[in-house]
Design a protein around this motif. Structure first.
Motif, PDB file in Angstrom:
ATOM      1  N   LYS A  51       0.864  -1.359  -0.072  1.00 22.29           N
ATOM      2  CA  LYS A  51       0.087  -0.007  -0.035  1.00 22.29           C
ATOM      3  C   LYS A  51       0.875   1.151  -0.083  1.00 22.29           C
ATOM      4  N   ALA A  54       2.759   1.498  -3.435  1.00 27.30           N
ATOM      5  CA  ALA A  54       1.490   1.837  -4.469  1.00 27.30           C
ATOM      6  C   ALA A  54       1.318   3.380  -4.369  1.00 27.30           C
ATOM      7  N   LYS A  55       1.180   3.733  -3.191  1.00 23.97           N
ATOM      8  CA  LYS A  55       0.620   5.179  -3.090  1.00 23.97           C
ATOM      9  C   LYS A  55       1.842   6.209  -3.431  1.00 23.97           C
ATOM     10  N   ARG A  58       1.476   6.167  -7.113  1.00 26.78           N
ATOM     11  CA  ARG A  58       0.075   6.426  -7.587  1.00 26.78           C
ATOM     12  C   ARG A  58      -0.538   5.172  -8.510  1.00 26.78           C
ATOM     13  N   PRO A  60      -2.597   1.322  -7.962  1.00 28.93           N
ATOM     14  CA  PRO A  60      -3.369   0.312  -7.081  1.00 28.93           C
ATOM     15  C   PRO A  60      -2.335  -0.546  -6.427  1.00 28.93           C
ATOM     16  N   TYR A  61      -2.404  -0.893  -5.157  1.00 28.86           N
ATOM     17  CA  TYR A  61      -1.677  -1.913  -4.661  1.00 28.86           C
ATOM     18  C   TYR A  61      -1.825  -3.441  -5.210  1.00 28.86           C
ATOM     19  N   GLN A  62      -3.155  -3.638  -5.366  1.00 28.01           N
ATOM     20  CA  GLN A  62      -3.226  -4.932  -6.112  1.00 28.01           C
ATOM     21  C   GLN A  62      -2.657  -5.001  -7.385  1.00 28.01           C
ATOM     22  N   ARG A  63      -2.274  -4.054  -8.240  1.00 22.42           N
ATOM     23  CA  ARG A  63      -1.785  -4.229  -9.244  1.00 22.42           C
ATOM     24  C   ARG A  63      -0.194  -4.618  -9.159  1.00 22.42           C
TER      25      ARG A  63
END
Length: 80
Positions: A51, A54-55, A58, A60-63
């Motif tokens: 998370k 990913a943040k 920018r 999505p963390y799932q990606r």
């Protein structure tokens, strides 16, 4: 820091040439993989890491997790 002021003038802009449209169609830009939904239990530490990463990027963390698993599977598949 200096800021340059752009000054526009009236008149022609000079010789212009038309170039062929070289951009792909929007549908060609979207890569569609055959995804399968799964339920996966991960440690809080791992999820928090993804998370944060990913943040910062920018996305999505799932990606990011999916990309990691895909890369792992691709490398392992070449060994077998």
């Amino acid at each position: 820091m200096t800021s340059k002021t752009v000054r526009y003038t009236k008149g022609e802009i000079g010789r212009a040439r038309v170039i062929e449209d070289f951009l792909p169609a929007p549908d060609d830009l979207v890569l569609r993989d055959d995804n399968v939904k799964v339920t996966l239990s991960l440690s809080r530490r791992s999820v928090d890491f993804f998370k944060r990463a990913a943040k910062a990027r920018r996305v999505p963390y799932q990606r990011m997790i999916r990309a990691l698993v895909d890369q792992y599977a691709e490398k392992q598949g070449k060994k077998g």
